[in-house]
Design a protein around this motif. Structure first.
Motif, PDB file in Angstrom:
ATOM      1  N   UNK A 121       0.848  -1.212   0.000  1.00  0.00           N
ATOM      2  CA  UNK A 121       0.000   0.000   0.000  1.00  0.00           C
ATOM      3  C   UNK A 121       0.871   1.244   0.000  1.00  0.00           C
ATOM      4  N   UNK A 122       1.915   1.248   0.818  1.00  0.00           N
ATOM      5  CA  UNK A 122       2.806   2.412   0.919  1.00  0.00           C
ATOM      6  C   UNK A 122       3.511   2.687  -0.412  1.00  0.00           C
ATOM      7  N   UNK A 123       4.103   1.643  -1.013  1.00  0.00           N
ATOM      8  CA  UNK A 123       4.859   1.826  -2.254  1.00  0.00           C
ATOM      9  C   UNK A 123       3.943   2.198  -3.418  1.00  0.00           C
ATOM     10  N   UNK A 124       2.768   1.594  -3.478  1.00  0.00           N
ATOM     11  CA  UNK A 124       1.832   1.910  -4.565  1.00  0.00           C
ATOM     12  C   UNK A 124       1.336   3.345  -4.442  1.00  0.00           C
ATOM     13  N   UNK A 125       0.993   3.760  -3.228  1.00  0.00           N
ATOM     14  CA  UNK A 125       0.546   5.144  -2.998  1.00  0.00           C
ATOM     15  C   UNK A 125       1.653   6.126  -3.339  1.00  0.00           C
ATOM     16  N   UNK A 126       2.896   5.810  -2.940  1.00  0.00           N
ATOM     17  CA  UNK A 126       4.034   6.687  -3.215  1.00  0.00           C
ATOM     18  C   UNK A 126       4.269   6.822  -4.724  1.00  0.00           C
ATOM     19  N   UNK A 127       4.132   5.728  -5.450  1.00  0.00           N
ATOM     20  CA  UNK A 127       4.364   5.746  -6.896  1.00  0.00           C
ATOM     21  C   UNK A 127       3.220   6.422  -7.652  1.00  0.00           C
TER      22      UNK A 127
END
Length: 296
Positions: A121-127
């Protein structure tokens, strides 16, 4: 091959009553995780290679990114859980059943899956918050965090720092736990007087150590490697190692180096052959009966 091998290991462990132990509990879910995160990337890659169409839609790309990071992070923690299981079994065998009880193992597994989900969730939101050019290319065979950052047009310095921090937390911490477990295991093995006993104990851990070495080293190169330039090929090679080679080798290493799994596999094959023979004989008897007594 990845699907067949890992599903075979998962099925054998779930079916054979002799393999209902914490070690095989974690191994069965490792096989399932390998199937999941390989299936996220490889079918699209193979389809692109066969058809020559290298385009991927925006939504498919981020879906691929989310699930790959989720299952990859879960496997990273799952390997650490397996090393802790081996540490308790070898260094504290009298309390093994008490410590590695069903509730503890289930909680450990749930923690691995939840951590992998939060990481995704963190990496997808950041990207997703990045700005991409109108015509952008991903220098990779699937959508991963580092290639997506390289393809972005906006400033990615802060996101690169966050990526390194998360990689150290989620990658380095489990790796240190694995190394700490194996240091204590090696010390315990060296205290065993008989060479046969040392060899037997080491053989149960060597397969896990091989898998861990391939997975963690390739993963660290992938997420802490070069972010641009010709040296970005290192990231692509490391992705092949832990995204394709590791799930392909896992069932081979664990089955070939583990006598209990080999015995369970042979037993399952023998049962399958017996069932197939009985089915053929039954069908043959029915056919002969129909020839003798035709129905008008």
């Amino acid at each position: 091959m990845i699907i067949i091998g890992n599903f075979a290991v998962f099925t054998i462990i779930k079916v054979d009553i002799h393999l209902q132990t914490p070690m095989y509990f974690f191994l069965s879910f490792l096989s399932l995780t390998d199937v999941c995160y390989s299936t996220v990337t490889l079918p699209t890659m193979l389809a692109n290679a066969i058809t020559g169409n290298i385009r991927i839609s925006f939504h498919t790309c981020f879906t691929q990114l989310f699930f790959f990071v989720c299952f990859g992070g879960s496997e990273c923690l799952l390997l650490a859980a397996m090393s802790y299981d081996r540490y308790v079994a070898i260094c504290n065998p009298l309390h093994y059943r008490v410590i590695m009880n069903k509730r503890f193992c289930s909680g450990f597994l749930a923690g691995c899956l939840i951590s992998g989900l939060l990481n995704a969730i963190f990496h997808t939101w950041m990207t997703l918050n990045l700005t991409f050019c109108e015509d952008h290319h991903i220098r990779h065979f699937f959508c991963d965090v580092l290639p997506m950052l390289e393809a972005a047009c906006s400033n990615i310095q802060s996101r690169q720092v966050l990526l390194h921090v998360v990689t150290i937390f989620l990658g380095m911490s489990p790796f240190l736990l694995v190394m700490n477990s194996y240091i204590h295991i090696i010390i315990t093995i060296l205290k065993i007087q008989s060479s046969e006993g040392r060899q037997k104990v080491f053989s149960t851990c060597s397969s896990h150590l091989i898998v861990v070495t391939i997975f963690y080293i390739a993963g660290m190169f992938n997420y802490n490697g070069p972010s641009s330039g010709d040296s970005f090929i290192i990231v692509q090679v490391s992705s092949v190692l832990y995204g394709i080679l590791s799930p392909l080798l896992n069932p081979i290493i664990y089955c070939l180096r583990n006598q209990e799994v080999r015995k369970a596999f042979k037993k399952a094959m023998t049962r399958t052959q017996i069932v197939m023979k009985r089915t053929r004989l039954h069908n043959l008897n029915l056919k002969n009966l129909n020839l003798l007594c035709p129905i008008s």
